[in-house]
Structure formats: structure tokens, C-alpha cells
Design a protein around this motif. Sequence first.
Motif, PDB file in Angstrom:
ATOM      1  N   GLN A  27       0.795  -0.864  -0.024  1.00 34.58           N
ATOM      2  CA  GLN A  27      -0.148  -0.017   0.355  1.00 34.58           C
ATOM      3  C   GLN A  27       0.448   0.940  -0.010  1.00 34.58           C
ATOM      4  N   PRO A  53       4.076   0.763  -3.848  1.00 33.82           N
ATOM      5  CA  PRO A  53       3.615  -0.686  -4.127  1.00 33.82           C
ATOM      6  C   PRO A  53       5.337  -0.928  -5.518  1.00 33.82           C
ATOM      7  N   ARG A  55      -1.172  -3.358  -8.892  1.00 30.21           N
ATOM      8  CA  ARG A  55      -2.287  -3.148 -10.317  1.00 30.21           C
ATOM      9  C   ARG A  55      -2.073  -1.224  -8.883  1.00 30.21           C
ATOM     10  N   LYS A  56      -1.848  -2.071  -7.837  1.00 34.94           N
ATOM     11  CA  LYS A  56      -1.359  -0.665  -7.161  1.00 34.94           C
ATOM     12  C   LYS A  56      -0.600   0.388  -7.348  1.00 34.94           C
ATOM     13  N   THR A  57       0.359   0.342  -8.356  1.00 32.29           N
ATOM     14  CA  THR A  57       1.223   1.096  -8.870  1.00 32.29           C
ATOM     15  C   THR A  57       0.496   2.287  -9.738  1.00 32.29           C
TER      16      THR A  57
END
Length: 516
Positions: free
Chosen positions: A336, A339, A361-363
Amino acid sequence: MSNPPIPADAPFDQPSADIVLRSADHVDFRAHRVILAQASPFFADMFSLPQTSPPDASALPVVDMSEDSKTLRRLLLLCYPVDKQELDSVADIAPVLAAARKFDMEWPIRLLARDLDASLSRSPLHAWACACRSGLEDVARRAAEEIKRRVSSKAAETEDPDPDSCIALLPTLRAALEEEGLTDVLQGVSGGAYFRLREYVREASPLFSIGPGSISAVADEPPPERIRPGFLPPYPPPDATILCSDGVLVEAHEVIIALRLPGISIATPGQGTYTLDAPSTALVDILTLCYRGKSNAPAHGTDIDGLACVLAVCEKSPMDAQMFNAPRKLWDKCVQTDPFRAYLAAAKRGLGEEDVRVAARKTLAITLLGLYTEQLEDAEAMVYERLLKYHHDASIAVVGVLAQEGDNWSHKLLGRFRIHDNFPETALPMTPARLIKDATRKLSVGRYAPASSLEVMGIGVSTPIEAALQEWRSSCPSETPKKYSNMIRDVLWDMDSTLRRGIRGVLDVARLALQT
């Protein structure tokens, strides 16, 4: 039964030879130790050691080589005082150069570097990659200059000048890489070198360099040879050691290893020496879990790579679920907060595909353009490129949503106005459409992250409303009914809701294309 070796052609068939180099494809090269020793410190050291005699007293000693016969022949020709075979393609130069570096052959490396430099005009991308893998700084820099010149020339044919024209060179660079074969070019190149090439091409850096420059000048202190973790009880004393991948021996107790780490490898049976494919820093965290049931990792939670290594080891070695949960929870927190580094660490340490995918995906909420971390130096360029491509594809999807709403803005507003009055289309405020167009352009070149909020992109509902109303007031009579202002607000609120739903939708279906 393997096929018998084939004798090599002249000049490696001489009866005066005193050593045989056998290639990977079973071709025997009769060579001379004195020449090999002069050309290569590697061979000089090897020949200085006591040699075992072959079973047949009349046979020459044989050294098995990992290089194929074509590569080995070309390499040996560079060492002998004979005519040299011309190598004019990177495909021919690269394997010979890799072998010359392996055997520390200074003169052949110099000759091959000259050949590689001469190949720049034919294949600058492959020459750049080969120079990066070989540590040939000058050749890599000249190749980068040629790459930049070609990319700029190609982009000038298709791109209109704009404030982000330098950034717009990056898609042209990717197209050139794809044409040459991404995997072929980037194989064996570090993510750091690829990052610096991109920065140089977009003129964010005045020069290209293979390494990180001043960063590499700071030498890490060598790890201690032996560690006794402070949390070990004073009695009984440790009766086992674990040899880590960084060469450090970590002390522990046999009973703890048997109960908590039953999957660990035994290096010396009966002597309490084990091996673990993980650095000692990661092992200390694992042992903390084994002895205390919790980890000290939060104190140095920024060591994401070490944490990924802990997870990889925990997944391979049977452990209590409670102990495994501690590093897993910390990992989720790191994904979180950071990333980008988590993605690189997960890919490097071989975590599960889902771990890599979640981090990637978090990036999407961060901008990769110009973003650097030292972990790129240990990452593969293809790992970095896959993330860049993922961002590119996600940005294209979001651009589609923005472009559609920007095109629909005037139609929606005009339709709302015509319900009440025959209002001229020329009087409609176009500022919201221009704001969306500007956000679209910046997103397409990487100035905005794919998952950037509408507020960050300057098209959050309050900004277009204020801009549209200001344009409306400046172009319309003061007695214009207030209902038109309310209609503008209504249409923009509807557009804001549509944009947010559309962006969430395209990002939810975006997936990172992983390659093995």
C-alpha cells in the motif's frame, strides 16, 4: 551414449598443443597453455594449480567448456597470432564478448569492443544492450546517442510539436524496441540501465551511463562472517549454524530448526550445519518469528526486498500459520505504501503471480515517469518494461474514457439548453472540453498516473464548473437567466460521475501481462 568429440579445424588441430578445450557441442580444440595463460588470467591461474593426469598417458588433458564451438573458435582466434575472423553483427559479437569477459581476456575484449562500436549504425539498440551487459561504458554511451538521434528523427515525422514533445519520444522508443524484439534486446540488462536510457532519450538527463554513478560509489560494508542473534536465549548455547546466500553463518538451535523450519537443507549431516537460499538479514527475521512468534521487521520495514525474501522462504519452508501471518501483514502494508518497490521485490524474489499483480495494480496510482529506486539496479529490464507497458495500456484505456466525455460535453449541454430555448451553439462554454483535452494529453505521455484522481488531473468537478461559469459570464449578457448556470452545473456533475465510473471500470479490468 554420447557422440565422440569432433576435432576442430586448423589452426586448432596442431600436434604441438598441450591442452584440449572441448566445446559444449563436443568439438575438441587443441590449444597451447602458454598462449591461453598470456591471454587470460583465468587460464593462468587454472594452469598454476596441480593438474590431474588423464587415464591415457598419451592423451592431452581436456577442459570442458560451456561455450559452443562457433563462439569458442572465434574467441581463440583472437588470442592466437593468426588472421582474425571479422565480426560485424551484434549477434556474432555478443557471445564471444561474454566469453572474453568470463575469462578476463583484456585484449580480446578491447578488439570486440571496437567491433561492437562499429556496429552501432546497423543496430544501435542491440549494441547498447550488449555494451550494458559487458560494462563497456563508452560504447553504451555512443549507442544511446544514436538511439536518441533515431528516435527523435522518427518522432519528428509523425508527432506535432508540443510542450511534452520530449516525453512523447518514449512511445517511439518502445516501438523501436518492439520492432527489434523486446526480450532479445533487454535480456540481461538491468532495470537501472533501461531507466537511464529512457531518461536520456526524453532529455531528462544530459548523459547516459550504465551504472547509477554516485550511487555505486558508496560501497556497502561486508557482512560479518558469523551472527548470533540477540534474541537467542543464553542457555542452552546454539548448537547449529545456517549458511545464508550472502556467506554469513547464523547461529541457532537444532530443536527450533526441526520444529519451525523442517524444510531447510542440511549441508553437513550430523554436524548441525544447514543452508538457506536467503540473505542473513532475512534469516534473522525468520528466526525472530521462530523464537518469539513475531518479527522485528516493522523496525526496518523499508527493507521491502528483505521482506519479500522472508515471504519467499516462508512459502517454501513449512511454518506455523501464525508465524507466516506476521510478515504477510507487513507485506500488505508495504504494497500500500510503496507499491513500486514492492513490485520489483516480488518479481525478483519469485513471489506468487498474484503478489506481483496486486503490487503492479497499486502502482497505477503513482507516476512512473522519472521515478527511480536503487532496486532498479538489481531488477531485470524486462520486469521494469512490463510494468511500464501495463501503465501505458491502462493510460490508453483511461484516455479513451476522457476523450469520449470531452467529445460529448458540448452535445450534452446543447441538448439540455435546447429543451428550454433555441440557444445558439456558438455561445456554449468550451473550457471543460479543453481541460479534459489537456488532461488527456498529459496522461497519454505519463505526466499523470492512470489512476490519478480527477482533482489531480485538474478536471475534478469544481474546476470545470468554475471555469465554465466564468467563460459563460464573460460571453453572455448580464440578464442571461440563472437557469443556464444551473444547467451547466448539472451537466458537469453528470459528466464527473460518468468519468469516475468509466475510469474505475477500465482499471478494474486492466491486468499485468506477466511473461515467464
